[in-house]
Design a protein around this motif. Sequence first.
Motif, mmCIF file in Angstrom:
data_model
loop_
_atom_site.group_PDB
_atom_site.id
_atom_site.type_symbol
_atom_site.label_atom_id
_atom_site.label_comp_id
_atom_site.label_asym_id
_atom_site.label_seq_id
_atom_site.Cartn_x
_atom_site.Cartn_y
_atom_site.Cartn_z
ATOM 1 N N ARG A 15 0.858 -1.244 -0.015
ATOM 2 C CA ARG A 15 0.000 0.186 -0.115
ATOM 3 C C ARG A 15 0.670 1.338 0.005
ATOM 4 O O ARG A 15 0.676 2.417 -0.628
ATOM 5 N N HIS A 16 1.991 1.218 0.901
ATOM 6 C CA HIS A 16 2.670 2.509 0.759
ATOM 7 C C HIS A 16 3.538 2.591 -0.270
ATOM 8 O O HIS A 16 3.691 3.904 -0.863
ATOM 9 N N LEU A 17 3.783 1.444 -1.068
ATOM 10 C CA LEU A 17 4.575 1.573 -2.291
ATOM 11 C C LEU A 17 3.740 2.007 -3.688
ATOM 12 O O LEU A 17 4.309 2.212 -4.832
ATOM 13 N N GLY A 18 2.630 1.522 -3.214
ATOM 14 C CA GLY A 18 1.457 1.639 -4.631
ATOM 15 C C GLY A 18 1.739 0.444 -5.562
ATOM 16 O O GLY A 18 1.374 0.527 -6.941
ATOM 17 N N VAL A 19 2.097 -0.817 -4.975
ATOM 18 C CA VAL A 19 2.272 -1.893 -5.988
ATOM 19 C C VAL A 19 1.496 -3.003 -5.242
ATOM 20 O O VAL A 19 0.950 -2.966 -4.070
ATOM 21 N N SER A 20 1.548 -4.097 -5.769
ATOM 22 C CA SER A 20 0.738 -5.388 -5.399
ATOM 23 C C SER A 20 1.303 -5.910 -4.311
ATOM 24 O O SER A 20 2.812 -6.128 -4.132
ATOM 25 N N ARG A 21 0.699 -6.834 -3.215
ATOM 26 C CA ARG A 21 1.579 -7.586 -2.105
ATOM 27 C C ARG A 21 2.450 -8.575 -2.977
ATOM 28 O O ARG A 21 3.461 -8.694 -2.350
ATOM 29 N N GLN A 22 1.998 -9.071 -4.069
ATOM 30 C CA GLN A 22 2.852 -9.969 -4.582
ATOM 31 C C GLN A 22 4.206 -9.430 -5.004
ATOM 32 O O GLN A 22 5.248 -10.185 -5.004
ATOM 33 N N GLN A 23 4.224 -8.355 -5.582
ATOM 34 C CA GLN A 23 5.332 -7.517 -5.885
ATOM 35 C C GLN A 23 6.208 -7.604 -4.879
ATOM 36 O O GLN A 23 7.533 -7.609 -5.053
ATOM 37 N N VAL A 24 5.989 -7.049 -3.762
ATOM 38 C CA VAL A 24 6.615 -6.985 -2.535
ATOM 39 C C VAL A 24 7.297 -8.054 -2.019
ATOM 40 O O VAL A 24 8.278 -8.527 -1.820
ATOM 41 N N VAL A 25 6.435 -9.394 -2.076
ATOM 42 C CA VAL A 25 7.078 -10.557 -1.998
ATOM 43 C C VAL A 25 8.075 -11.124 -2.791
ATOM 44 O O VAL A 25 9.090 -11.642 -2.478
ATOM 45 N N ASN A 26 7.957 -10.753 -4.191
ATOM 46 C CA ASN A 26 8.783 -11.133 -5.166
ATOM 47 C C ASN A 26 9.995 -10.479 -4.839
ATOM 48 O O ASN A 26 11.244 -10.806 -4.955
ATOM 49 N N MET A 27 10.083 -9.164 -4.541
ATOM 50 C CA MET A 27 11.277 -8.058 -4.167
ATOM 51 C C MET A 27 11.940 -8.653 -2.732
ATOM 52 O O MET A 27 13.308 -8.883 -2.883
ATOM 53 N N CYS A 28 11.032 -9.333 -1.992
ATOM 54 C CA CYS A 28 11.887 -10.085 -0.952
ATOM 55 C C CYS A 28 12.505 -11.100 -1.345
ATOM 56 O O CYS A 28 13.769 -11.314 -0.847
ATOM 57 N N GLY A 29 12.092 -12.015 -2.131
ATOM 58 C CA GLY A 29 12.327 -13.148 -2.625
ATOM 59 C C GLY A 29 13.837 -12.935 -3.491
ATOM 60 O O GLY A 29 14.894 -13.722 -3.395
ATOM 61 N N ARG A 30 13.938 -11.672 -4.144
ATOM 62 C CA ARG A 30 15.254 -11.290 -4.879
ATOM 63 C C ARG A 30 16.130 -10.656 -3.845
ATOM 64 O O ARG A 30 17.055 -10.061 -4.645
ATOM 65 N N ASP A 31 15.741 -10.456 -2.629
ATOM 66 C CA ASP A 31 16.725 -9.833 -1.440
ATOM 67 C C ASP A 31 16.617 -8.301 -1.934
ATOM 68 O O ASP A 31 17.727 -7.826 -1.618
ATOM 69 N N GLU A 32 15.734 -7.613 -2.710
ATOM 70 C CA GLU A 32 15.942 -6.386 -2.893
ATOM 71 C C GLU A 32 15.375 -5.534 -1.803
ATOM 72 O O GLU A 32 15.424 -4.325 -1.695
ATOM 73 N N ILE A 33 14.572 -6.203 -0.809
ATOM 74 C CA ILE A 33 13.963 -5.454 0.596
ATOM 75 C C ILE A 33 14.360 -6.378 1.502
ATOM 76 O O ILE A 33 14.294 -7.612 1.644
ATOM 77 N N GLU A 34 14.955 -5.681 2.633
ATOM 78 C CA GLU A 34 15.585 -6.183 3.766
ATOM 79 C C GLU A 34 14.026 -6.689 4.430
ATOM 80 O O GLU A 34 13.040 -6.337 4.479
#
Length: 161
Positions: A15-34
Amino acid sequence: MTSERQLLSTGEVARHLGVSRQQVVNMCGRDEIEHVFVGRHRRIPAREVRRILGSGRELTREQERSLWLHRARGNIERWRAEHRSDGMTVRYLDAWERVLDEGLEAVLDTLTSTSPEACELRQNSPFAGILDDETRVQVLRSFKKHWERGRGAGRPADDRS
């Protein structure tokens, strides 16, 4: 977001980034987000949202493009693991991977071209699920208005350039 130590859910970060929850999960999976796991759930420090957003409250166009292209690549990887290696699906995944490797112009050309190859690739698009529902509806409404303006101009459909 009040505390530097505050942990947010993937939905809150989305919600803060204005993207889908799955995008955040994917970013976590790629270690782009701590992130850390609390039980089986990912939690992201609030400072990560501020880091990604930088000084603004929204992602830049370049950050959005990057997320969309990363998400498409993630879909390709996931689908490749789910389908037979000798099936037709792999042919489409390979073709999309080549398009993505060529860059944004090649992606845009494939998404807008009327060539039979591009039409076939779009039927097997790795961009499924990339836009959140609100953005998808806005795009469809915009396209509908554009389409209606063109059709309402009194020109036959074959006569437009």
